[in-house]
Design a protein around this motif. Structure first.
Motif: not given
Length: 246
Positions: A4, A28-29, A32-34, A149-150, A152-153, A157
């Motif tokens: 991380s 960017s964040c 990248e989110l689903r 996963k989101d 963690e994204t 960030h």
């Protein structure tokens, strides 16, 4: 270096030379989110957000979600800073997680925000006293949790933002620092200082006065602050509470 931490460092390196690194990271964040979400990034130096700057907001819900926390002084970002922990509220209709900020929850729902998540870059539960911190907030127009996963994204960030913020000098020393700090919310702090001087009250009391008048006038705190700073508006002091009407 943990995975991380490595991800955060790599993200920071990608955005360090951007003209507006905070907005670049938020963009960017969100990309990248689903799940489709709105994202805001907040810098605050105390849990009450008396000195708070909304660095960036992207998506139809983010600006309102951020502005409500400035206007009300409550919300998931406030709680994340106060308790130095991640705040995940997948359903704003649930009264239990929003017990500390019922007005924010009600008004957020009225503006189409159904879920809110706040991840703090500074998590030091053993440290006492006010602490500065960055919070990345995610807003959704429907209830439901964010996938791991989101989360963690978002975490990567906000930690990248923390790395970038630590790397720039104080505001006013160069354009990199100014890109982080010179934002529209600064007018709120200017107005707070002016009100504090005029009414001989603390900065916290001045901010409370500004918020109270904004609420009474049904206007945004930033709009009222702009009138105070740039148009010379003098706010009358609030009347003392009536002891016969508790």
């Amino acid at each position: 270096m943990t995975a991380s931490r490595k991800a955060a460092v790599e993200l920071a390196a990608l955005h360090v030379d951007r003209p507006d690194p905070s907005s670049s990271l938020v963009h960017s964040c969100r990309a990248e989110l689903r799940y489709v979400c709105s994202v805001g990034l907040t810098l605050a130096v105390d849990a009450a957000l008396a000195q708070r700057v909304s660095l960036a907001a992207e998506g139809p819900l983010a600006r309102r979600g951020e502005a409500l926390q400035i206007n009300l002084g409550e919300g998931p970002c406030v709680e994340a800073l106060k308790e130095r922990r991640t705040v995940l509220v997948p359903d704003l209709d649930d009264p239990y997680p929003t017990v500390g900020w019922p007005v924010y929850a009600q008004q957020a729902r009225a503006h189409g925000i159904r879920a809110a998540f706040a991840l703090c870059a500074l998590l030091e539960p053993d440290h006492s006293g006010p602490q500065p911190g960055l919070v990345m907030s995610v807003y959704r127009d429907r209830p439901g949790p964010l996938p791991h996963k989101d989360l963690e994204t978002v975490r990567a960030h906000v930690h990248a933002a923390d790395i970038l913020l630590l790397a720039v000098p104080r505001p006013g020393e160069n354009t990199a620092a100014d890109a982080w700090f010179l934002h529209s919310d600064a007018v709120v702090h200017q107005a707070t200082g002016m009100i504090s001087y005029r009414h001989h009250v603390t900065a916290g009391q001045a901010l409370a006065l500004l918020r109270a008048h904004a609420h009474a006038c049904q206007t945004d705190v930033r709009d009222l602050a702009h009138t105070v700073v740039h148009e010379g508006l003098h706010l009358p002091p609030l009347p003392p509470p009536d002891p016969t009407n508790p």
